[in-house]
Design an enzyme around this catalytic site. Structure first.
Site, PDB file in Angstrom:
ATOM      1  CD  GLU B  55      40.675  50.007  38.326  1.00  0.00           C
ATOM      2  OE1 GLU B  55      41.693  50.595  38.721  1.00  0.00           O
ATOM      3  OE2 GLU B  55      39.531  50.446  38.481  1.00  0.00           O
ATOM      4  CG  ASP B 123      41.234  63.068  27.942  1.00  0.00           C
ATOM      5  OD1 ASP B 123      40.866  63.259  26.766  1.00  0.00           O
ATOM      6  OD2 ASP B 123      40.448  63.027  28.903  1.00  0.00           O
ATOM      7  CG  ASP B 125      37.713  66.440  26.372  1.00  0.00           C
ATOM      8  OD1 ASP B 125      37.642  65.521  25.548  1.00  0.00           O
ATOM      9  OD2 ASP B 125      37.162  66.429  27.483  1.00  0.00           O
TER      10      ASP B 125
END
Ligand SMILES: [Zn+2]
Lengths: 506, 437
Positions: B55, B123, B125
């Site tokens: 995808e 991830d 941040d």
């Protein structure tokens, strides 16, 4: 009159015809149209004594009890060999053996096992400690899974497991519950096996790990000792047995940092083998449940649309308590009305989340899940109508399964991080913040002290129950186990107060 | 569950899944598949549908969001990017079937549309560190707070390699406020959600939040080897050498009170508080006040009169609170989470999401990362004289692309080839055996 229902599913195999049996209780309908003789079933499935009465209708099969049936779920020479060997160890339920069972036992056995699983589930959701759970499991097993004939005990164990497997294969939620309870049960039982039996069980799972050699042990001894100390356990002795396994096979030990991991291998102590075996057990059962479900979806469901499906539904939900995953909830209620409901009937965990959401127009993932599922609003609608910012692109397709609102146990065991507002306030708030929150809810100071006392003893659900009682000025004997239960109990009380209040003429 | 198992399940209630499928026999002397290698360069063991089941998702201007894009070839992907001009490209998992056709499969009732492979991703941040940095907040980042990301890369990268044994790891600047990590080993791509969650939890240290005063929870009488290594090799040094001074962690009452909050001993905190409040009036020392106060705090907690490991543990808890990596757990736990493709241009900053070399992550400067406009300028200055292939080489992106190719892509391709080769050979061997049998 209690009737037991069976659905028969033919599996043709060389050397004979075998049947899958689906057994459920049902009530007798007022009239029985179109009665067919059940000759085929009678001839092939029911060797031995024929049933006393047997109707086969378009809608239902009815068989009067008692009768004896021979059945096989999956014949396999390898399995029957295994069966002979495994009589005295814990069954792994890899395959259903050929057994002779009285039909009435099917249902009774299944219910007995369900009582055990439900008891375990309740214990876990009350936050019982491992030692308490151990005792509970022992008691539950002893109370429910005995059999007057010693030779039948193992059969009862196996049969009850397979009947429940059929009942609990049909939805993701049911499978998850069954998988989790059966694995928990297996884990406790495995620990009570002798070392020899444990080794035999490991071998059956193909877990033929070699123990770490003494030279390798010397190299990693310090690290193993460090892990042991980090867990508050005694240091491993020189003769301690460790196994080296790929870390993927012991996810729960990895998650808890309970093992030393080096270059992809986890060094597990012999006392941790249960985790390895339980993971295998779980993955086998998980696959088996999906295959059983596939079977159900591809052929059985259509055939049994009007008869089996509703009965199966009834059997599994009647024992699982109220089903909070039903999508009736706040979807029709406006945000304004939720404001009022939040003040009157939300448990503190949800009230806090809702207030934060109104304040910030944003919740992080954990909070969105906890509150969104409680409100029974789909994730997308939640984002659109309640929150303005979406932090990540979650794959929404294929995630339809997470629709069960969190229980107290799940909320309590969550670990909110920086910027998070989910979790259980009784567990995750500082004392100061909790006191302030309780005051804001209108809990009187005496009740606050009682609640703080429970919190100090880590009885978070009891603390929530006391809050409920203080806020509603009414007792809650069952205790709070689920945020949605808090809400519905609260609404019941508030509505009865409205009804019983004297009417006021304008 | 694999497709194979699903097929078995349809025929009968297969519980063991141990029924062997008949292996396809291949003549020993001549193998037509070898011709295929000869003609198109693809290994016969290579799964041709793999790329088409991946995808991609495009975010277009005006927040139009296209999920479940799939492409049969690289050129098809390239053409689509040129045509649609997405402001952001996300990469998702490889599914069991072509994701663009998922609806057609959904009609069949079987839940065959499911992710089967996905890189293990992380991830991190900087906005999750707002309670421990004073230079910036939110999406802003500067060289004073960027070391927090450097710490995260060092701690996680070392563990992924040494503990979990992964080799093909790509760190990427997210273009604005953090870093992404892609673990691409075959073993990592095939992890289940449960195994991913286990790794994420292995990295998790409970950090507390604004509702609880507790900052970190480091229970047990000793550290797990992973935490011990992180602490002694990375966290402590970064805290004492960098963050202490650059973030001015003890410079004001408000700031040091936050740290004192983490010490659960009234006598210690009041003694330190007394010292520091007085100290404020007579700051003549040349030495950094943050360092002085930290040393005072440490020596008081470690001094003989303060009994109990709990207090000494406070030092470590403070360091962990101010330095330990804060992962976005949900991103790592699920196979179907999307993550921005490397080398995208961040729509807000215009910066390119360049790879970061974990061995030299200390030198990485997010404020020096090339922006789209800078790159265009550089290209224009070079004119059109050189060959297309080397165009990027002359820009400030050249170094990043060379690093990506030589340090990440080539070794990964090599190991993928080896994996395909060996599983193909194993299959051949199996079919040979079955002939003999
Ligand atoms: Zn900064």
């Amino acid at each position: 009159m209690l009737l037991t229902y069976i659905g028969v599913d033919k599996v043709a195999k060389e050397g004979g015809v075998f049947f899958n049996l689906f057994v459920y209780s049902g009530s007798i309908p007022m009239e029985l149209p179109e009665v067919y003789p059940a000759c085929e079933v009678e001839n092939k499935a029911m060797r031995g004594s024929p049933p006393k009465t047997f109707f086969l209708t378009r809608k239902n099969y009815y068989i009067e009890m008692p009768l004896t049936l021979k059945y096989a779920l999956r014949p396999n020479s390898q399995n029957s060999r295994q069966l002979k060997k495994s009589v005295f160890t814990l069954p792994l339920y890899r395959s259903a053996p050929v057994l002779e069972v009285r039909l009435e036992d099917f249902e009774l056995f299944a219910m007995d096992r369900l009582r055990v699983l439900k008891g375990i589930s309740d214990g876990l959701s009350r936050g019982k400690k491992p030692e308490e759970m151990e005792q509970l499991e022992k008691d539950l097993w002893r109370a429910n899974m005995r059999h007057p004939e010693a030779s039948e005990v193992v059969n009862k164990d196996i049969i009850s497991h397979f009947v429940l497997r059929l009942v609990y294969c049909r939805t993701e939620d049911l499978r998850k519950w069954f998988l989790s309870m059966e694995t928990t049960l297996f884990r406790y039982r495995f620990r009570h096996e002798s070392a020899e039996a444990q080794r035999a069980l490991m071998a059956k799972f193909g877990l033929s790990y070699k123990a770490v050699s003494s030279s390798e042990f010397e190299c990693v001894k310090d690290k193993l000792g460090q892990v042991a100390r980090s867990l508050g356990q005694p240091l491993p002795t020189a003769d301690a047995i460790f196994y080296k396994v790929p870390f993927e096979e012991v996810p729960e030990l990895v998650a808890g940092r309970r093992v030393f991991i080096h270059k992809g291998n986890a060094y597990i102590a012999s006392t941790q083998v249960v985790s390895l075996v339980a993971t295998q057990f779980r993955s086998h059962l998980s696959k088996a449940l999906i295959l059983t479900n596939r079977k159900w979806t591809s052929t059985m469901r259509e055939q049994e649309k009007d008869r089996l499906a509703p009965i199966v539904e009834a059997l599994c939900t009647s024992y699982l308590g109220p089903d909070y995953s039903q999508p009736k909830g706040f979807s029709e209620i406006s945000v304004k009305d939720i404001d009022d409901l939040a003040k009157s009937s939300f448990p503190l965990c949800m009230r806090h989340l809702f207030e934060k959401l109104r304040e910030d127009h944003h919740l992080k993932h954990g909070g969105r899940m906890q509150l969104g599922l409680f409100l029974k609003v789909g994730a997308e609608r939640f984002d659109k109508e309640y929150a303005y910012s979406i932090r990540h692109n979650y794959g929404r397709e294929g995630k339809r399964t997470d629709y069960t609102p969190y229980s107290c146990q799940k909320v309590i065991s969550s670990t909110p991080g920086v910027g998070d507002h989910h979790g259980c306030p009784y567990r995750h708030f500082s004392e100061e913040n909790l006191r302030a929150a309780l005051n804001k809810m209108g809990v009187n100071s005496r009740a606050v002290e009682d609640i703080m006392n429970k919190v100090q003893n880590r009885h978070y659900q009891l603390a929530c129950t006391l809050t409920f009682e203080a806020v509603h000025n009414s007792s809650c004997d069952a205790g709070i186990n689920h945020p949605n239960q808090y809400f519905s109990d609260s609404q019941k009380i508030l509505q009865s107060k409205i009804q019983s209040a004297p009417e006021i003429n304008n | 569950m694999t497709k194979e198992e699903a097929e078995n399940g349809r025929d009968e209630m297969e519980i063991d899944g141990c029924e062997q499928r008949e292996a396809i026999a291949i003549p020993e002397g001549f193998n037509p598949n070898y011709l295929k290698v000869f003609y198109d360069g693809k290994h016969p063991g290579c799964d041709q549908s793999y790329f088409g089941r991946r995808e991609f998702s495009f975010t277009l201007e005006n927040d139009i969001y296209l999920r479940f894009q799939s492409f049969y070839s690289v050129s098809e992907l390239e053409n689509s990017i040129r045509e649609k001009c997405p402001v952001k490209i996300d990469i998702g998992p490889v599914y069991s079937v072509d994701p663009a056709k998922r609806r057609a499969y959904a009609q069949t009732g079987d839940n065959v549309f499911t992710p089967v492979e996905r890189e293990l991703i992380f991830d991190i941040d900087i906005s999750d560190y707002d309670d421990v940095r004073y230079c910036c907040s939110g999406a802003d980042v500067c060289l004073e707070c960027w070391p927090l990301m450097t710490i995260a890369i060092k701690v996680i990268d070392t563990s992924l390699r040494d503990d979990f044994g992964f080799n093909h790891i790509l760190w990427v600047y997210s273009g604005r406020r953090g870093v992404h990590c892609w673990v691409c080993d075959g073993k990592a791509r095939r992890l289940t959600n449960e195994q991913r969650a286990a790794i994420a939890d292995y990295f998790r240290v409970y950090m507390g939040n604004e509702n609880s005063h507790k900052k970190v929870s480091l229970t047990g009488p000793a550290f797990h080897p992973f935490l011990a290594r992180a602490y002694t090799d990375v966290l402590r040094n970064f805290f004492e050498m960098k963050l202490l001074s650059s973030q001015n962690l003890f410079s004001t009452e408000e700031r040091y009170e936050k740290i004192l909050d983490m010490i659960h001993d009234e006598s210690v905190t009041s003694e330190l508080r007394g010292k520091w409040q007085e100290n404020r009036r007579s700051t003549t020392s040349k030495e950094d006040i943050n360092v002085i106060r930290w040393e005072q705090l440490k020596s008081l907690l470690q001094s003989g009169k303060q009994k109990g490991q709990g207090l000494r543990r406070c030092i470590e808890e403070i360091v962990f609170s101010y330095t330990y990596p804060r992962l976005d757990m949900e991103v790592s736990k699920h196979m179907n989470h999307l993550l921005k493709a490397p080398f995208c241009v961040h729509p807000k900053t215009g910066r390119v999401c360049v790879p970061i070399d974990p061995n030299q992550c200390e030198e990485f400067d997010p404020t020096a990362v090339p922006t789209l406009s800078k790159l265009l300028q550089e290209l224009n200055m070079g004119g059109l004289k050189s060959e297309v292939d080397n165009d990027w080489d002359r820009t400030s992106l050249g170094k990043s692309i060379r690093f990506f190719r030589t340090s990440f892509l080539q070794p990964l391709l090599k190991s993928c080839k080896e994996e395909i080769e060996s599983s193909y050979n194993a299959k051949l061997q199996q079919s040979k055996n079955s002939i003999n049998w």
